[in-house]
Design a protein around this motif. Sequence first.
Motif, mmCIF file in Angstrom:
data_model
loop_
_atom_site.group_PDB
_atom_site.id
_atom_site.type_symbol
_atom_site.label_atom_id
_atom_site.label_comp_id
_atom_site.label_asym_id
_atom_site.label_seq_id
_atom_site.Cartn_x
_atom_site.Cartn_y
_atom_site.Cartn_z
ATOM 1 N N GLN A 1 27.194 41.285 37.272
ATOM 2 C CA GLN A 1 27.516 41.171 35.853
ATOM 3 C C GLN A 1 28.975 41.440 35.522
ATOM 4 O O GLN A 1 29.623 40.662 34.818
ATOM 5 N N ALA A 2 29.529 42.527 36.030
ATOM 6 C CA ALA A 2 30.897 42.891 35.667
ATOM 7 C C ALA A 2 31.895 41.851 36.163
ATOM 8 O O ALA A 2 32.822 41.462 35.438
ATOM 9 N N SER A 3 31.730 41.375 37.402
ATOM 10 C CA SER A 3 32.697 40.423 37.971
ATOM 11 C C SER A 3 32.562 39.035 37.375
ATOM 12 O O SER A 3 33.532 38.262 37.373
ATOM 13 N N VAL A 4 31.382 38.687 36.863
ATOM 14 C CA VAL A 4 31.223 37.416 36.164
ATOM 15 C C VAL A 4 32.014 37.430 34.858
ATOM 16 O O VAL A 4 32.602 36.428 34.456
ATOM 17 N N LEU A 5 32.052 38.601 34.213
ATOM 18 C CA LEU A 5 32.722 38.720 32.913
ATOM 19 C C LEU A 5 34.197 39.061 33.030
ATOM 20 O O LEU A 5 34.987 38.734 32.139
ATOM 21 N N ASP A 6 34.592 39.738 34.101
ATOM 22 C CA ASP A 6 35.977 40.202 34.233
ATOM 23 C C ASP A 6 36.444 39.965 35.669
ATOM 24 O O ASP A 6 35.932 40.597 36.606
ATOM 25 N N PRO A 7 37.416 39.086 35.876
ATOM 26 C CA PRO A 7 37.850 38.764 37.244
ATOM 27 C C PRO A 7 38.456 39.941 38.004
ATOM 28 O O PRO A 7 38.577 39.876 39.232
ATOM 29 N N GLU A 8 38.826 41.015 37.322
ATOM 30 C CA GLU A 8 39.357 42.176 38.044
ATOM 31 C C GLU A 8 38.323 42.763 38.994
ATOM 32 O O GLU A 8 38.661 43.231 40.085
ATOM 33 N N TYR A 9 37.055 42.741 38.594
ATOM 34 C CA TYR A 9 36.013 43.283 39.468
ATOM 35 C C TYR A 9 35.724 42.327 40.629
ATOM 36 O O TYR A 9 35.369 42.770 41.728
ATOM 37 N N LEU A 10 35.900 41.033 40.401
ATOM 38 C CA LEU A 10 35.792 40.092 41.516
ATOM 39 C C LEU A 10 36.885 40.364 42.541
ATOM 40 O O LEU A 10 36.634 40.292 43.755
ATOM 41 N N GLU A 11 38.087 40.715 42.071
ATOM 42 C CA GLU A 11 39.168 41.048 43.008
ATOM 43 C C GLU A 11 38.825 42.284 43.829
ATOM 44 O O GLU A 11 39.198 42.387 45.006
ATOM 45 N N GLU A 12 38.136 43.238 43.234
ATOM 46 C CA GLU A 12 37.692 44.418 43.995
ATOM 47 C C GLU A 12 36.713 44.003 45.095
ATOM 48 O O GLU A 12 36.789 44.489 46.239
ATOM 49 N N ILE A 13 35.783 43.122 44.754
ATOM 50 C CA ILE A 13 34.826 42.626 45.748
ATOM 51 C C ILE A 13 35.567 41.917 46.869
ATOM 52 O O ILE A 13 35.316 42.164 48.060
ATOM 53 N N ARG A 14 36.486 41.044 46.504
ATOM 54 C CA ARG A 14 37.247 40.305 47.505
ATOM 55 C C ARG A 14 38.045 41.236 48.416
ATOM 56 O O ARG A 14 38.048 41.080 49.641
ATOM 57 N N GLY A 15 38.705 42.203 47.809
ATOM 58 C CA GLY A 15 39.534 43.109 48.602
ATOM 59 C C GLY A 15 38.730 43.879 49.626
ATOM 60 O O GLY A 15 39.121 43.989 50.795
ATOM 61 N N ALA A 16 37.584 44.431 49.194
ATOM 62 C CA ALA A 16 36.743 45.194 50.123
ATOM 63 C C ALA A 16 36.186 44.303 51.217
ATOM 64 O O ALA A 16 36.077 44.712 52.384
ATOM 65 N N ALA A 17 35.832 43.066 50.868
ATOM 66 C CA ALA A 17 35.273 42.151 51.863
ATOM 67 C C ALA A 17 36.314 41.759 52.905
ATOM 68 O O ALA A 17 36.040 41.779 54.113
ATOM 69 N N ILE A 18 37.506 41.406 52.447
ATOM 70 C CA ILE A 18 38.551 40.974 53.376
ATOM 71 C C ILE A 18 39.002 42.133 54.265
ATOM 72 O O ILE A 18 39.284 41.950 55.456
ATOM 73 N N ASP A 19 39.037 43.339 53.715
ATOM 74 C CA ASP A 19 39.424 44.502 54.523
ATOM 75 C C ASP A 19 38.473 44.735 55.683
ATOM 76 O O ASP A 19 38.886 45.175 56.766
ATOM 77 N N LEU A 20 37.192 44.425 55.480
ATOM 78 C CA LEU A 20 36.181 44.753 56.485
ATOM 79 C C LEU A 20 35.792 43.564 57.360
ATOM 80 O O LEU A 20 35.374 43.750 58.502
#
Length: 412
Positions: A343-362
């Motif tokens: 829900q949060a990342s659908v409404l605000d791209p900043e939370y999508l960036e958090e998802i992306r960052g954690a995924a790419i780091d790992l």
Amino acid sequence: MTFTSPTPHTPRMAGDGRRETNAATVLRTVLDHGPVARSGIARLSGLSPAAVSRQATDLLRHGLLHELPEYAEGGGVGRPQIPVDLHLGTTGGPVAGGIHLGVPASSLGLVDLRGRVLARRTLSHAGVDPRTLPGTVAREMRAFLAEYTDGRPLLGVGAAVGGWVDPDRGHVVRHDAFGWYHRPLVAELTGGLGGRTVRVDNHARAIAQSEILFGRPEARRSLVHLFIGNVVDAALGIAGVVHQGPGSAAGDVAHLPVPDSTTPCPCGRSGCLEATASNTWVGATAYRRGIVPEPDVSLVVDAAAAGDRRADRLLRERARAVGRAVALLLDVLNPDLVVVTEQASVLDPEYLEEIRGAAIDLSHVCDDPERIVSPHAGPATLPVAAGTVLLNPLFRNPLQGIERLSVKAAYS
């Protein structure tokens, strides 16, 4: 405009398989490129002009395509080229209803042949017993359709719900939050909707299919969809087909281990994805920390949008946990696209960036954050996905599909 339909039990000829395949190719080409002239369909699809002409005539007769003479191309040799497009709801074309049954609420929608939402409504489940929920939702949907179809032909209703869903039988095999086991959801909704055609599927698979049908081109090659709600599940699509698995049980990732998570899970282990990142966890944690007056994830999202730093930190914490789970899926499946419904990342791209960052780091195989996206329909994702449950079989077999739907409508 009415749909034409054959008499029941019309015998099918040997060439019907090719006819159906060609019709699907024409319809999909118009979906991707319309409005487009028949000559353009032939060039884009690789079909012969004669085959395109035959199938376009059939699709026009059945009301799935619509000619646009006002856009005719003149000035060349021969007759002007009249483009065709999908017959959309805005011009009186067919529409599909969509129901997403979530834990706190249902989303009702009406969509056209491009998956665009023409009307939508949210139905709260507050005070509704899960045992009687299908009947309540069907009554509300019937009233909703009466209000918004506005004379347009209704193809039927698609329904999407979390948990283990068997679309062939029309059953919800298991939905722990509702306490449903082997629930004949299609039969219940069909009865409440006056005999209208109803199809059901798991909501993660439905969203994946809506991405393949209406979303980014990469989704048609391969995608993984991760749904983070009160129920957490996933779907895999390869070459335009969403994997069902034996018994339609594919997609249960609730107990996927999230790296670095120690959150206890009711299963007895700790660090499971649903226990770590679900809406239930976010709401309960926010309530326990005094961020919101009741355990509701929407209140947390609203608080963060209003500037509450505690709510923002909690949503970022959840986003990073989701990103770590995405990294595992990337490494195992390496799809062209990972679609995350949260829900949060659908409404605000900043939370999508958090998802992306954690995924790419790992992740060990993915260094491209652009492969991780939110659903193409944004806040309208749930009603679009529910409508896609009905529309996807129609795009795969348009002539047989519209005939079956027309016969069903005639006798309902």
